[in-house]
Design an enzyme around this catalytic site. Sequence first.
Site, short mmCIF file in Angstrom:
data_model
loop_
_atom_site.label_atom_id
_atom_site.label_comp_id
_atom_site.label_asym_id
_atom_site.label_seq_id
_atom_site.Cartn_x
_atom_site.Cartn_y
_atom_site.Cartn_z
N LYS A 10 1.30 -1.37 0.05
CA LYS A 10 0.33 0.25 -0.32
C LYS A 10 1.10 1.12 0.00
O LYS A 10 1.91 1.16 0.05
CB LYS A 10 -0.94 0.05 1.34
N TYR A 50 -12.49 -2.14 -3.08
CA TYR A 50 -12.89 -2.20 -1.21
C TYR A 50 -14.51 -2.60 -1.57
O TYR A 50 -15.01 -2.43 -0.78
CB TYR A 50 -12.42 -1.44 -1.22
N GLU A 127 -9.43 -11.03 -7.94
CA GLU A 127 -8.20 -10.09 -7.43
C GLU A 127 -6.98 -9.63 -8.47
O GLU A 127 -6.45 -9.30 -9.23
CB GLU A 127 -7.87 -9.38 -6.08
#
Length: 142
Positions: A10, A50, A127
């Site tokens: 991240k 998300y 993903e």
Amino acid sequence: MEEKTLIIIKPDGVKRHLIGRIISRFEERLLTIDQMRYGTLTEETAKAHYAHLADKPFFQDIIDYMTSGPVVFIVLKGENAIEMVRKMIGQTNALEAAPGTIRGDFATNKSQNVIHASDCPAAADVEIKRFFSDKNLSYVKQ
């Protein structure tokens, strides 16, 4: 059983120059990098990724954070890769993540927790396709 999983280092992990240290941990456990990319998520892609948190009050904070800077997308493969990676990264909340886990050692708070990892084979499949099948890289800001 050999399987693949997605991790995302991240923005806080990239900004803090933790990429190499994180990758080394996976390589030490005999996980192999199958694919890797660097880029900054678009808001649209972050919202899709998300979507399962869309009804939470902190949803927009996650979107803002995940689009705030570059990230590293990595497909790892190896024996029981999903379970191994999940154990290696630790609990989502840095205060609950055990020392020795990636989040326990590097995360500073619950939302800026350094790393994302797929939580099951179905999620890994979705993903990986989201971030590695798009030839024009429309999921990242240009």
